[in-house]
Design a protein around this motif. Structure first.
Motif, short mmCIF file in Angstrom:
data_model
loop_
_atom_site.label_atom_id
_atom_site.label_comp_id
_atom_site.label_asym_id
_atom_site.label_seq_id
_atom_site.Cartn_x
_atom_site.Cartn_y
_atom_site.Cartn_z
N LEU A 161 5.98 -7.51 9.40
CA LEU A 161 6.10 -6.26 10.16
C LEU A 161 4.93 -6.13 11.12
O LEU A 161 3.77 -6.35 10.74
CB LEU A 161 6.11 -5.05 9.21
CG LEU A 161 7.06 -5.09 8.02
CD1 LEU A 161 6.94 -3.80 7.22
CD2 LEU A 161 8.49 -5.30 8.49
N VAL A 162 5.22 -5.74 12.34
CA VAL A 162 4.19 -5.53 13.36
C VAL A 162 4.32 -4.12 13.92
O VAL A 162 5.43 -3.68 14.24
CB VAL A 162 4.31 -6.56 14.50
CG1 VAL A 162 3.31 -6.24 15.61
CG2 VAL A 162 4.08 -7.97 13.98
N PHE A 163 3.19 -3.42 14.02
CA PHE A 163 3.15 -2.08 14.61
C PHE A 163 2.15 -2.14 15.78
O PHE A 163 0.96 -2.38 15.57
CB PHE A 163 2.71 -1.04 13.59
CG PHE A 163 3.65 -0.91 12.42
CD1 PHE A 163 4.73 -0.05 12.48
CD2 PHE A 163 3.45 -1.66 11.27
CE1 PHE A 163 5.61 0.06 11.40
CE2 PHE A 163 4.32 -1.56 10.19
CZ PHE A 163 5.41 -0.69 10.26
N LEU A 164 2.63 -1.89 16.99
CA LEU A 164 1.79 -1.96 18.19
C LEU A 164 1.70 -0.59 18.85
O LEU A 164 2.67 -0.12 19.45
CB LEU A 164 2.37 -2.96 19.20
CG LEU A 164 2.45 -4.43 18.80
CD1 LEU A 164 3.04 -5.24 19.95
CD2 LEU A 164 1.07 -4.97 18.43
N ASP A 165 0.53 0.05 18.74
CA ASP A 165 0.31 1.30 19.46
C ASP A 165 -0.42 0.96 20.75
O ASP A 165 -1.63 1.17 20.89
CB ASP A 165 -0.48 2.30 18.62
CG ASP A 165 -0.34 3.72 19.18
OD1 ASP A 165 0.07 3.85 20.35
OD2 ASP A 165 -0.63 4.69 18.46
N GLY A 233 5.89 7.07 0.92
CA GLY A 233 5.96 5.62 1.03
C GLY A 233 7.32 5.03 0.79
O GLY A 233 7.60 3.88 1.17
N SER A 234 8.23 5.77 0.16
CA SER A 234 9.56 5.27 -0.17
C SER A 234 10.50 5.51 1.01
O SER A 234 11.28 6.46 1.02
CB SER A 234 10.10 5.94 -1.43
OG SER A 234 11.36 5.43 -1.78
N ILE A 235 10.40 4.66 1.99
CA ILE A 235 11.19 4.80 3.21
C ILE A 235 11.59 3.42 3.68
O ILE A 235 10.82 2.46 3.58
CB ILE A 235 10.38 5.56 4.30
CG1 ILE A 235 11.25 5.89 5.51
CG2 ILE A 235 9.14 4.77 4.72
CD1 ILE A 235 10.56 6.83 6.50
N THR A 236 12.82 3.28 4.15
CA THR A 236 13.28 2.00 4.67
C THR A 236 12.87 1.86 6.13
O THR A 236 12.54 2.85 6.81
CB THR A 236 14.81 1.88 4.57
OG1 THR A 236 15.41 2.85 5.44
CG2 THR A 236 15.28 2.10 3.14
N ASN A 275 17.16 -2.18 5.80
CA ASN A 275 17.09 -1.83 4.37
C ASN A 275 15.76 -2.22 3.73
O ASN A 275 15.54 -1.92 2.55
CB ASN A 275 18.24 -2.51 3.61
CG ASN A 275 19.60 -1.99 4.05
OD1 ASN A 275 19.76 -0.81 4.32
ND2 ASN A 275 20.58 -2.89 4.13
N TRP A 276 14.90 -2.93 4.48
CA TRP A 276 13.59 -3.26 3.93
C TRP A 276 12.82 -1.98 3.65
O TRP A 276 12.85 -1.03 4.44
CB TRP A 276 12.78 -4.10 4.91
CG TRP A 276 13.34 -5.46 5.18
CD1 TRP A 276 14.46 -6.03 4.65
CD2 TRP A 276 12.79 -6.42 6.10
NE1 TRP A 276 14.64 -7.29 5.16
CE2 TRP A 276 13.64 -7.56 6.04
CE3 TRP A 276 11.68 -6.45 6.93
CZ2 TRP A 276 13.39 -8.70 6.81
CZ3 TRP A 276 11.43 -7.58 7.69
CH2 TRP A 276 12.28 -8.69 7.63
N LYS A 277 12.09 -1.94 2.55
CA LYS A 277 11.33 -0.75 2.17
C LYS A 277 9.83 -0.94 2.45
O LYS A 277 9.28 -2.02 2.24
CB LYS A 277 11.53 -0.43 0.70
CG LYS A 277 12.90 0.13 0.36
CD LYS A 277 12.95 0.60 -1.09
CE LYS A 277 14.26 1.29 -1.41
NZ LYS A 277 14.29 1.79 -2.81
N MET A 278 9.20 0.12 2.89
CA MET A 278 7.76 0.07 3.06
C MET A 278 7.07 -0.03 1.70
O MET A 278 6.11 -0.78 1.54
CB MET A 278 7.26 1.31 3.82
CG MET A 278 7.69 1.35 5.28
SD MET A 278 7.05 -0.05 6.25
CE MET A 278 5.29 0.32 6.27
N ALA A 279 7.53 0.74 0.72
CA ALA A 279 7.03 0.65 -0.66
C ALA A 279 8.24 0.62 -1.58
O ALA A 279 9.22 1.34 -1.37
CB ALA A 279 6.12 1.81 -1.01
N GLU A 280 8.19 -0.21 -2.60
CA GLU A 280 9.32 -0.32 -3.52
C GLU A 280 9.49 0.94 -4.37
O GLU A 280 10.60 1.29 -4.75
CB GLU A 280 9.13 -1.54 -4.43
CG GLU A 280 9.32 -2.86 -3.72
CD GLU A 280 10.70 -3.01 -3.10
OE1 GLU A 280 11.69 -2.57 -3.74
OE2 GLU A 280 10.81 -3.55 -1.99
N SER A 281 8.39 1.62 -4.67
CA SER A 281 8.47 2.83 -5.49
C SER A 281 7.79 3.99 -4.77
O SER A 281 6.87 3.81 -3.98
CB SER A 281 7.79 2.62 -6.85
OG SER A 281 6.42 2.31 -6.69
#
Length: 326
Positions: A161-165, A233-236, A275-281
């Motif tokens: 994952l890449v985040f470019l601001d 954190g539980s967000i796709t 569907n990838w999650k940032m955090a699993e829980s």
């Protein structure tokens, strides 16, 4: 006494509400560790040859906080690189490649960048500019997004994952044009995205990545942090994409009277990236933390960068105003 007690309770409640709204200090804490995520955070604010990028250091510091606290990434798995030189950026990207490849498909990589983006005037290629880079020579003093994405796509990662601001149109973070762009926004050529790579970028082609001054962040970064806070954190990635794209565009249209539309690009082979999650829980509790101390830029937003340092080709001539902000 009763009135005093009610007053104290009201003040305490007000402070609690205020704290809960602050993405910098009211943080969802996940007790589950994610030992298979590795990250590089590059936040470039204090440029040597260009004007600074307001809030970039705060962007990076708080993003690291969310990685550790909300997503459960161990601190030893994070390379936090404030005000990175070209060598710093290349060294830490090489570290990421090494650890991801040795995990052989079992690890996730996250790269965050806040700082100057710059288009090459001739090739129109987009470049990330290190703090020792020159906006007039991005091809020799920066890292092209083409090479950047190619290196990341080649890694043996489970997910990258890449985040470019940053923006690459020739615009400053707070509006106006950079010197190299000569007053005309450039529609940059973005590098190809392949492999297991998904890129969240702050703007569409030709747009400016604006700050959100009252929050002390880039607008794009703030909306990501807020989404992570609210979701614990539980967000796709799909949910994050939809929320951030809508919120950034809406706020920029109202506050700046200009469009800023984040773009999310995934490799064509990735059919399930949403569907990838940032955090699993989901994080189960919140923690109120102090605001991190960062070394803010010493130049004001309008102060010419040449007062700090000037490219060699300009030192013998009459100083020109640098227009590079973001």
């Amino acid at each position: 006494m009763r009135r005093l007690l009610l007053f104290v309770l009201a003040v305490a409640f007000g402070m609690s509400v205020q704290a809960q709204g602050n993405v910098d200090t009211y943080i969802a804490v996940n007790d589950e560790q994610d030992a298979n995520t590795f990250a590089v955070i590059i936040c470039n604010e204090n440029y040597k040859h260009e004007v600074p990028v307001p809030f970039a250091l705060n962007d990076g510091a708080i993003f690291k906080r969310y990685l550790m606290k909300t997503l459960g990434v161990p601190e030893k798995n994070i390379k936090y690189v404030p005000d990175a030189s070209l060598n710093d950026m290349n060294y830490n990207m090489k570290w990421l490649e090494n650890v991801i490849n040795v995990k052989d498909g079992q690890a996730r990589a996250i790269v965050y960048y806040s700082g100057h983006g710059m288009p090459d005037d001739e090739s129109k290629k987009a470049y990330l500019l290190p703090v020792d880079g020159y906006s007039l020579e991005p091809a020799t003093s920066g890292i092209s997004t083409e090479d950047f994405y190619k290196r990341l796509s080649a890694m043996k990662s489970k997910q990258t994952l890449v985040f470019l601001d940053a923006c690459f149109s020739g615009s400053k973070r707070e509006g106006g044009m950079m010197q190299q762009a000569r007053g005309v926004a450039v529609r940059e050529k973005k590098g190809p995205v392949q492999g297991n790579l998904v890129v969240f970028a702050a703007t569409d082609a030709g747009q400016t990545a604006y700050p959100l001054k009252e929050k002390g962040h880039g607008l794009f970064t703030y909306c990501i942090l807020e989404a992570l806070q609210k979701s614990k954190g539980s967000i796709t990635l799909g949910e994050l994409s939809d929320i951030v794209t809508k919120k950034v565009d809406e706020v920029s249209t109202i506050e700046n009277e200009k469009k800023q539309t984040p773009t999310i690009t995934a490799a064509s082979s990735l059919k399930d990236w949403r569907n990838w999650k940032m955090a699993e829980s989901e994080a189960k509790r919140f923690e109120t933390m102090t605001k991190p101390q960062v070394q803010a830029a010493t130049l004001s937003a309008s102060q010419p960068a040449q007062q700090q340092a000037a490219p060699a080709q300009q030192q013998s001539a009459k100083p020109k105003r640098s227009f590079l902000k973001h």
